[in-house]
Design a protein around this motif. Structure first.
Motif, short mmCIF file in Angstrom:
data_model
loop_
_atom_site.label_atom_id
_atom_site.label_comp_id
_atom_site.label_asym_id
_atom_site.label_seq_id
_atom_site.Cartn_x
_atom_site.Cartn_y
_atom_site.Cartn_z
N THR A 223 0.86 -1.11 -0.06
CA THR A 223 -0.11 0.02 0.09
C THR A 223 0.95 1.30 -0.08
O THR A 223 0.41 2.47 -0.39
N GLY B 184 -12.79 3.85 3.00
CA GLY B 184 -12.22 2.85 3.78
C GLY B 184 -10.80 2.99 4.65
O GLY B 184 -9.76 2.29 4.46
N LEU B 185 -10.95 4.13 5.68
CA LEU B 185 -9.77 4.57 6.26
C LEU B 185 -8.92 3.50 6.94
O LEU B 185 -7.92 3.63 7.10
N GLY B 186 -9.89 2.49 7.66
CA GLY B 186 -8.94 1.52 8.59
C GLY B 186 -8.27 2.35 9.50
O GLY B 186 -8.75 2.96 10.27
N CYS C 253 -3.79 4.79 7.66
CA CYS C 253 -2.37 4.86 7.06
C CYS C 253 -2.20 5.66 6.05
O CYS C 253 -1.02 6.37 5.67
N ILE C 254 -3.10 5.39 4.96
CA ILE C 254 -2.93 6.13 3.55
C ILE C 254 -2.96 7.50 3.67
O ILE C 254 -1.90 8.35 3.44
N ASN D 243 -7.93 1.57 -0.48
CA ASN D 243 -7.42 0.12 -0.36
C ASN D 243 -8.63 -0.65 0.10
O ASN D 243 -8.62 -0.89 1.22
N ALA E 36 -12.78 -5.76 6.03
CA ALA E 36 -11.51 -5.16 5.58
C ALA E 36 -10.97 -5.79 4.26
O ALA E 36 -10.07 -5.40 3.57
#
Ligand code: GLN
Length: 281
Positions: A97, A120-122, A125-126, A186, A210
């Protein structure tokens, strides 16, 4: 027991349980148990460990033996340039990623004011990694999971970018309102067959939401493309990670929705891992 002996014991337990990275994992778990760096341990192998630390170490070895990922045991994972807090509610950031982050930063090298949406932040990290590099950019991060949003908020706070991110708990279908220059994502893209064959360390410990993208792995990707058509400004860019062998189908969906395929990035295994597409109509 000294470090050398306890490492040998830990390594051998992990090896017997088919953990391929047994020796480095034993070192990392010892480092966690006694709160000393791996380097410090390896340079002082004759140093003794106390019984409390020893108990703690074997507890962690026991968890790893059952395939729990090191990132979940340590609750941390390095991504891009930073350490992110993770738990079982978010996908552990993957090195692939980082390719998406790298490419986006390259493309927008000379742009100062960009609005970016992360679907889709999760763990965040991005988006967080991008905003750290671009001090004037603002971001919106959406996720369906409120526990994931909580982790993303914690990470954003630690990295001091929380004041530049709007966090929204939402399903993709329900995003509305403003338009963005850039959308990153992602998404869960693992197909049913792939999901059933996933490594136990992933399947048993990381959130299904996820990972799983429907029978063919494309259902969330399709929704993201549909939504991006509406949420991107003209000439806006969608940068999205995709799964093994999905690129041709993804190109078709993108073209059907008025996107121009700008670039595809291959990962370290030479797999088409990330597609960048411009909204042209
Ligand atoms: N955006 C996060 C990441 O890339 C989470 C992605 C997900 O949950 N599918 O790690």
């Amino acid at each position: 027991m000294n470090y050398r002996n306890i490492l040998n014991k830990g390594t051998s337990i992990l090896r017997k349980n088919s953990i391929l990275t047994s020796s480095i994992d034993a070192e990392l778990l010892l480092s966690l148990s006694i709160n000393k760096s791996r380097e410090r341990i390896l340079l002082n192998l004759e140093e003794e460990i106390n019984s409390y630390e020893e108990r703690k170490y074997f507890e962690l070895i026991n968890r790893r033996k059952k395939k729990e990922p090191i990132s979940l045991i340590s609750r941390k994972k390095f991504f891009w340039k930073y350490e992110f807090y993770v738990n079982k509610d978010v996908l552990t950031p993957r090195s692939e990623t980082e390719l998406l982050v790298e490419e986006v930063l390259k493309i927008y090298k000379n742009y100062n004011n960009i609005s970016v949406l992360d679907i889709g932040l999760g763990s965040g990290c991005i988006l967080i990694s991008i905003l750290k590099e671009k001090k004037n950019w603002k971001g919106t991060g959406i996720d369906i999971s409120s526990s994931a949003l909580k982790i993303a908020k914690t990470n954003a706070k630690i990295q001091q970018v929380d004041n530049r991110i709007s966090f929204i708990k939402s399903d993709i279908d329900k995003i509305s309102g403003r338009k963005y220059d850039l959308i990153v994502s992602n998404p869960p893209y693992i197909s049913k067959i792939e999901y059933n064959n996933l490594d136990l360390g992933v399947k048993d410990y990381e959130p299904r939401k996820a990972l799983y993208g429907g029978v063919d792995g494309l259902s969330v990707i399709e929704k993201i493309i549909n939504k991006s058509k509406i949420c991107l400004k003209n000439n806006g860019l969608l940068a999205m990670e995709i799964g093994l062998g999905q690129h041709y189908k993804v190109y078709d969906i993108l073209r059907d929705n008025g996107f121009y395929i700008w670039k595809t990035i291959k990962d370290y295994q030479n797999i088409e891992r990330c597609v960048l597409a411009k909204k042209i109509k």
